[in-house]
Write an enzyme that holds these catalytic residues in place. Sequence first.
Site, PDB file in Angstrom:
ATOM      1  N   CYS A   1       1.134  -1.071   0.243  1.00 14.28           N
ATOM      2  CA  CYS A   1       0.282   0.083  -0.340  1.00 14.28           C
ATOM      3  C   CYS A   1       0.562   0.725   0.001  1.00 14.28           C
ATOM      4  O   CYS A   1       1.530   1.251   1.356  1.00 14.28           O
ATOM      5  CB  CYS A   1      -0.532  -0.143   1.018  1.00 14.28           C
TER       6      CYS A   1
ATOM      7  N   CYS B   1      -0.716   4.302   2.337  1.00 11.32           N
ATOM      8  CA  CYS B   1       0.164   3.954   3.542  1.00 11.32           C
ATOM      9  C   CYS B   1       1.240   4.325   4.083  1.00 11.32           C
ATOM     10  O   CYS B   1       1.305   4.922   5.473  1.00 11.32           O
ATOM     11  CB  CYS B   1      -0.364   2.119   3.965  1.00 11.32           C
ATOM     12  N   ASP B   2       2.159   3.396   3.118  1.00 14.04           N
ATOM     13  CA  ASP B   2       3.700   3.427   3.801  1.00 14.04           C
ATOM     14  C   ASP B   2       4.111   4.527   2.904  1.00 14.04           C
ATOM     15  O   ASP B   2       5.828   4.939   2.950  1.00 14.04           O
ATOM     16  CB  ASP B   2       4.088   1.909   3.450  1.00 14.04           C
TER      17      ASP B   2
END
Length: 315
Positions: free
Chosen positions: A134, A137-138
């Site tokens: 992701c 997200c990261d």
Amino acid sequence: MENLYDVVIIGAGPAGLAAGLYSARAKMKTLILEKDKAGGQIVTTNEVANYPGSIDDATGPSLVARMVEQAESFGAERKKDEIVKVELQDKIKVVTGEKDVYKAKVVIIATGASPRYLGVPGERELTGKGVSYCATCDADFFTDLEVYVIGGGDTAVEEAMYLTKFARKVTVVHRRDELRAAKSIREKAFNNEKMAFIWDSVVEEIKGDGIVEKLVLKNKKTGEITEIDAPEEDGTFGIFPFVGYIPKSELFKDFLETDKGGYLITDPDMKTAVPGVFAAGDIRHKSLRQVVTAVADGAIAAVQAEKYIENTFEN
Ligand code: NAP
């Protein structure tokens, strides 16, 4: 009957949320079940440039938040529960979760798909320790570091471009010498100065002691093995595999027909072969898996659910 709903929707991605909106708006008692957070795969993407009307700074998460709000505003209930069993053959369907049992006149399956793993040594052990599925997200964790994206489809190339906003350099590793991604996406990627490409190569292994330190690649044409070490000054780098998706149809396979990839077969009205059971979104066998087709599927499924209930229960 306790917990009897008109419509139970399994999955709260765009397809499930659109089905919930249409179903609740048609005054059907509607429950949307989700095992984790609402949103499905779209929350893992930052840019939603091809959903009509979604312009400016619309992101996957912001779009989903609005879909949730809208479905709830018409009365759709939402519950977090992981479904472990379904009984779909009878007129009243039973959906069993870890927390509760739900009964419904109609079930709409909108469970979507999940990322496919590379299946190489080190991948599972180092997930969350340099390996991520992701970018939204990261990406932030890899600010000023190097990143390797595995895959050559639309997702891999779009997410790689997104990662260039954070990382020092993003290298796409693809198993052929030509990207699968659409021409418009490819062109942007080739013009991005922070992007590099390694062709004809697959991942053999990911190594590291508690954090990613080495990526082992094999050239498919020459058989040559290349070991890529983390730059000494960084000590690590990121690896983002984006090599396609697997439908979440495991629970339904014994009752419903699937294609050879495991996607559920429906007719154009989203009906499966079992009366009162519909499927919508990425879980379906279809030619285009996008937010725009997912929400359309959800709307059709809910409208057909209403007709089915009228004909089956209210005559
Ligand atoms: P995809 O189109 O199936 O592409 C998967 C990529 O991963 C391919 O390049 C494939 O290589 C490669 N691959 C598969 N297994 C691999 C393995 N074990 N090792 C290394 N590489 C592997 O998946 P996707 O990119 O996630 O896209 C899924 C669907 O969503 C598509 O229909 C896509 O068009 C759509 N999508 C659209 C957009 C957009 O329109 N903006 C954005 C994202 C996704 P090969 O090319 O050699 O098969």
